[in-house]
Design an enzyme around this catalytic site. Structure first.
Site, PDB file in Angstrom:
ATOM      1  CE  LYS A  76      -4.547   0.881   0.373  1.00 26.03           C
ATOM      2  NZ  LYS A  76      -5.657   0.089  -0.184  1.00 26.03           N
ATOM      3  N   GLY A 130     -21.082   6.219   4.728  1.00 21.81           N
ATOM      4  CA  GLY A 130     -20.188   6.672   3.665  1.00 21.81           C
ATOM      5  C   GLY A 130     -20.782   6.408   2.301  1.00 21.81           C
ATOM      6  N   GLY A 149     -19.512   7.391  -0.652  1.00 22.44           N
ATOM      7  CA  GLY A 149     -18.495   7.696  -1.650  1.00 22.44           C
ATOM      8  C   GLY A 149     -18.599   6.757  -2.827  1.00 22.44           C
ATOM      9  CE  LYS A 150     -12.978   6.408  -5.174  1.00 23.05           C
ATOM     10  NZ  LYS A 150     -11.586   6.375  -5.715  1.00 23.05           N
ATOM     11  CB  VAL A 151     -17.207   1.515  -2.218  1.00 26.29           C
ATOM     12  CG1 VAL A 151     -17.758   0.124  -1.900  1.00 26.29           C
ATOM     13  CG2 VAL A 151     -15.841   1.391  -2.869  1.00 26.29           C
ATOM     14  N   GLY A 152     -19.775   3.202  -1.562  1.00 23.17           N
ATOM     15  CA  GLY A 152     -21.062   3.269  -0.879  1.00 23.17           C
ATOM     16  C   GLY A 152     -22.225   3.512  -1.821  1.00 23.17           C
TER      17      GLY A 152
END
Length: 360
Positions: free
Chosen positions: A83, A183, A185-188
């Site tokens: 990472k 959340g 965001g992109k995934v949520g």
């Protein structure tokens, strides 16, 4: 400037390599953590975040890279775990020169680490980084990549959640269940769509007013609450943390009313022992690095020439992996997080040792 730190212990206890990267002219300050290359080159995204200190950035990259090693192992990938974090506010300091400088450092590792998107970085950023290194995935479709990895991340979380629901309630459907998504965001956002399509009742929150407006516009049936504390205390069946790590802590777990936790956030357990606290309260925790592996499956598929249907099929198998871990946890009398760790460590040891066989 790069500072290399290695450990004498190549096993689960220590990282193989930690690299500090700095380019003063562009403002780049980054850390790349390689936890393990036992199964292959380390793969993991780059997080761009305004950490309070270098120590906080280092702690995050060490946790995240370790999680990637376990995630990639359980996803069945021939890839190790790594990472990277870029320390700074992406809205203030992100630039072409900074991203390309970062790409140079990735290239300097000679293929030991492949990068991809994470919090604060996007497909367009990967295309810029790729101008300086070949070791980057999650690129745009125009450049032969897979595009947004949040698509299959959310699909995998949904599959893991289905397996957890089956384990608790006897059916893999979320129909009629109340799911709290922290959340958007992109995934949520993608996850919310899958849940609504499956007939779940969704309750959600986000710190960004734009995300709340997105929910009101695209899913007016989603109930919105003020903050994560309100969501945790709400009458929900499933809690899905989909923002930053540490969501399950000494304050949130005692207040949690859900029977199942399954979400996209990395490193959801704030510290060792939280998994036992969840188990003691009768809350089933689907380990985050198991259910959120769809994204890394997607970008890993890109390395061999991306095929969406093939990648989605692999991500769909997260249902089976989650089911296996939950059954193993019951059989061995341990929390699911412990069972998942054991399976991942077993694969890293059993397959990783094959590299000792000399091929000439």
């Amino acid at each position: 400037m790069g500072v290399f730190v290695s450990t004498d212990d190549p096993g689960p206890a220590g990282h193989e390599q930690v690299v500090f990267c700095q380019d003063r002219q562009s403002g780049l300050k980054a850390i790349i953590g390689i936890y393990s290359t036992a199964l292959g080159p380390a793969l993991g995204g780059t997080r761009f975040y305004p950490y309070a200190s270098e120590e906080a950035a280092l702690a995050d990259v060490l946790d995240l890279s370790r999680g990637m090693a376990y995630k990639n192992a359980l996803a069945g990938l021939d890839l190790g775990g790594g990472k990277a974090v870029i320390w700074g506010d992406p809205d203030q300091v992100k630039s072409e020169s900074l991203l390309r400088a970062y790409g140079r450092f990735v290239q300097s590792l000679g293929g030991r680490y492949y990068t991809a998107c994470d919090v604060g970085t996007y497909v367009a950023d990967m295309d810029v980084i790729a101008r300086e290194t070949r070791y980057v995935t999650g690129r745009s479709v125009e450049h032969g990549g897979a595009g947004d990895s949040s698509v299959l991340t959310a699909w995998g979380v949904f599959q893991g959640m289905r397996a957890a629901a089956e384990h608790v309630w006897g059916s893999p459907s979320l129909r009629g269940r109340r799911v709290g998504v922290a959340g958007l965001g992109k995934v949520g956002r993608h996850l919310t769509g899958h849940l609504v399509d499956d007939g779940a009742e969704v309750v959600a929150t986000d710190v960004d007013p734009r995300a709340l407006e997105w929910a009101r516009t695209n899913h007016p049936g989603v109930a919105l609450v003020a903050d994560t504390s309100a969501l945790v205390a709400a009458d929900i069946d499933v809690y899905a943390p989909c923002a930053l790590g540490g969501a399950l802590n000494d304050d949130s777990v005692p207040a949690l009313r859900a029977r199942v936790v399954a979400g996209a956030a990395n490193n959801q357990l704030a510290h060792p022992g939280i998994e036992k606290l969840l188990a003691d309260r009768g809350i089933l925790y689907a380990p985050d690095y198991v259910v959120n592996a769809g994204g890394v499956i997607q970008v890993a598929d890109e390395i061999e020439g991306f095929n969406f249907d093939r990648a989605k099929l692999r991500a769909t198998r997260i249902f089976d992996t989650t089911r296996q871990i939950l059954r193993l946890a019951d059989e061995e009398g341990v929390p699911p997080a412990v069972a998942a760790d054991r399976l991942a460590e077993r694969r890293m040891a059993d397959v990783g040792r094959l590299r000792a066989i000399h091929l000439g």
